[in-house]
Design an enzyme around this catalytic site. Sequence first.
Site, PDB file in Angstrom:
ATOM      1  N   TYR A  94       0.735  -1.223  -0.078  1.00 43.86           N
ATOM      2  CA  TYR A  94       0.002   0.058   0.136  1.00 43.86           C
ATOM      3  C   TYR A  94       0.776   1.176  -0.017  1.00 43.86           C
ATOM      4  O   TYR A  94       1.719   1.458   0.946  1.00 43.86           O
ATOM      5  CB  TYR A  94      -0.784   0.255   1.274  1.00 43.86           C
ATOM      6  CG  TYR A  94      -1.987   1.034   1.165  1.00 43.86           C
ATOM      7  CD1 TYR A  94      -2.999   1.124   0.059  1.00 43.86           C
ATOM      8  CD2 TYR A  94      -1.786   2.481   2.072  1.00 43.86           C
ATOM      9  CE1 TYR A  94      -3.737   2.427   0.347  1.00 43.86           C
ATOM     10  CE2 TYR A  94      -2.451   3.330   1.991  1.00 43.86           C
ATOM     11  CZ  TYR A  94      -3.592   3.501   1.096  1.00 43.86           C
ATOM     12  OH  TYR A  94      -4.459   4.386   1.142  1.00 43.86           O
TER      13      TYR A  94
ATOM     14  N   LYS B 181       2.929  10.221   8.113  1.00 42.51           N
ATOM     15  CA  LYS B 181       2.425   9.646   9.472  1.00 42.51           C
ATOM     16  C   LYS B 181       3.083  10.307  10.740  1.00 42.51           C
ATOM     17  O   LYS B 181       2.809  11.350  10.950  1.00 42.51           O
ATOM     18  CB  LYS B 181       2.579   7.957   9.493  1.00 42.51           C
ATOM     19  CG  LYS B 181       2.075   7.222   8.534  1.00 42.51           C
ATOM     20  CD  LYS B 181       0.686   6.693   8.621  1.00 42.51           C
ATOM     21  CE  LYS B 181       0.149   5.856   7.462  1.00 42.51           C
ATOM     22  NZ  LYS B 181      -1.155   5.644   7.572  1.00 42.51           N
TER      23      LYS B 181
ATOM     24  N   ASP C 161       9.233   3.032   0.494  1.00 42.36           N
ATOM     25  CA  ASP C 161       8.538   3.409   1.260  1.00 42.36           C
ATOM     26  C   ASP C 161       8.418   3.502   2.842  1.00 42.36           C
ATOM     27  O   ASP C 161       8.140   2.442   3.215  1.00 42.36           O
ATOM     28  CB  ASP C 161       7.137   3.078   0.721  1.00 42.36           C
ATOM     29  CG  ASP C 161       5.969   3.788   1.237  1.00 42.36           C
ATOM     30  OD1 ASP C 161       5.968   4.645   2.160  1.00 42.36           O
ATOM     31  OD2 ASP C 161       4.612   3.878   0.514  1.00 42.36           O
TER      32      ASP C 161
HETATM   33  C1  LIG Z   1       3.396   2.407   3.286  1.00 44.96           C
HETATM   34  C2  LIG Z   1       2.392   3.574   2.996  1.00 44.96           C
HETATM   35  N1  LIG Z   1       2.578   4.416   2.134  1.00 44.96           N
HETATM   36  C3  LIG Z   1       1.999   5.374   1.895  1.00 44.96           C
HETATM   37  C4  LIG Z   1       0.701   5.624   2.332  1.00 44.96           C
HETATM   38  C5  LIG Z   1       0.014   7.000   2.098  1.00 44.96           C
HETATM   39  O1  LIG Z   1       0.006   7.960   3.201  1.00 44.96           O
HETATM   40  P1  LIG Z   1      -1.137   8.898   3.391  1.00 44.96           P
HETATM   41  O2  LIG Z   1      -2.512   8.223   3.819  1.00 44.96           O
HETATM   42  O3  LIG Z   1      -0.658   9.904   4.341  1.00 44.96           O
HETATM   43  O4  LIG Z   1      -1.410   9.373   1.871  1.00 44.96           O
HETATM   44  C6  LIG Z   1       0.315   4.829   3.427  1.00 44.96           C
HETATM   45  C7  LIG Z   1      -0.727   5.236   4.418  1.00 44.96           C
HETATM   46  O5  LIG Z   1      -1.122   4.338   5.146  1.00 44.96           O
HETATM   47  C8  LIG Z   1       1.129   3.720   3.709  1.00 44.96           C
HETATM   48  O6  LIG Z   1       0.720   2.713   4.574  1.00 44.96           O
END
Ligand SMILES: Cc1ncc(COP(=O)(O)O)c(C=O)c1O
Length: 421
Positions: free
Chosen positions: A157, A265, A238
Amino acid sequence: MPPAADAKAAIEAAYRARTRRSDALHREAAGLLPGGVARGITHYAPYPTYMEEGCGCRVTDADGNVYLDQLNNYGSMIHGHAHPAVVAALREQVGRGTDWGTPTQRQLVLARMIAERVPSVERIRFTNSGGEAVMYAVRAARAFTGRNRILRMEGSYHGGYDSVVASPGLAESIVAETLVAPYNDLETASRLIEAQRAQLAAVLVEPVSVRGMHAAEPGFLLGLREVTREAGVLLICDEVVTFRLAAGGAQSIFGITPDLTTFGKIIGGGLPVGAFGGRADIMDRFDPTRPDSAQHSGTFAGNAATMAAGIAALGLLTPAEIARINGLGDRLRSGIKGALDEAGVLARVTGLGSLVGIHLAERAGMHWLHLATLNHGLFMRAEGAFFLSTAMRDDEVAETVSTFRVALADTKPILHTGSPS
Ligand SMILES: Cc1ncc(COP(=O)(O)O)c(C=O)c1O
């Protein structure tokens, strides 16, 4: 009624009886917000609980029920809710204004805090979300390499950016530019990277696939690093969730140096945030004094409220605190596995450090287990996961396990049982 149907009816009736106000609010929202929610992931049947307040590791719903919060807004509330130091920093900043459309000293402070912790980050830019950070990291990779395609991992994700989701509403041309390999399958990924090297800008990978809380297997990330380097393809790590796992992020645990990293986050102290950073030669494509500079913008990117909260939150997140909550995560994993085994429920418990995932063999059972945990005052991710916070100690781990055990007893007639795996 068969025992499973009985158990389902009892769990739902208890949920409905405790959360009447949430039910009423959800009915009201259904006519205004698609599915009754402002954010798709917050939906679960029969209706989501409306939380209204949080303090430390406890949250309170619209009916006044109090829960131990093991969701922590999907990992963003690393210190729990309304931590006094974060609140004080925010209060102080908000009283002096939050944005002037200029650079600020606070941006420099937070940028330095992250760069000092993560050596692969030579340059960094802020965004308003993790998803936006991913979008810009991919843009950086495309601008730098002159190639279009990216490779991501199945089940991962990365937020809402078109190039990293499978969803209706995407242009076919975008879908065609995104390749997918199974997570932890270095052989398949390597084959794709080799075959596509002339078109491939970057490989995007999470050190822990947070959707299932599956950690990278030994050698997967190092292997990806080696193969991408050899192929001249960029590696984007990521760390939107996994930055919590070590001062230097999960990349320091797995011993990799990515070309680019995305954050989100916890770096915003609970406020909307994201950041992307990495090699100076790649990131400098965003230098606005260059005639061919890549575009990066955002009215609220780097706003002073987010910066102030982020500086306070990261300051509190010392290596000792990280190690402490990672230890709590280890104890929670073994406690939850013990409870599942005792109940004879076939399940796997996954995760790393302060990230914990639960996978029931009977997957549909998770819906009922989730409602049952809510009924007993435990708030976890609906798919079965915990994001620990520094507001917790051993007592809260013990409470999580004992509440989980009670919820499991309610759910047992619904779940397939057998010998523990
Ligand atoms: C691994 C990862 N990357 C990117 C995101 C996207 O972040 P945002 O929800 O702040 O757009 C998330 C969100 O949960 C995530 O878990």
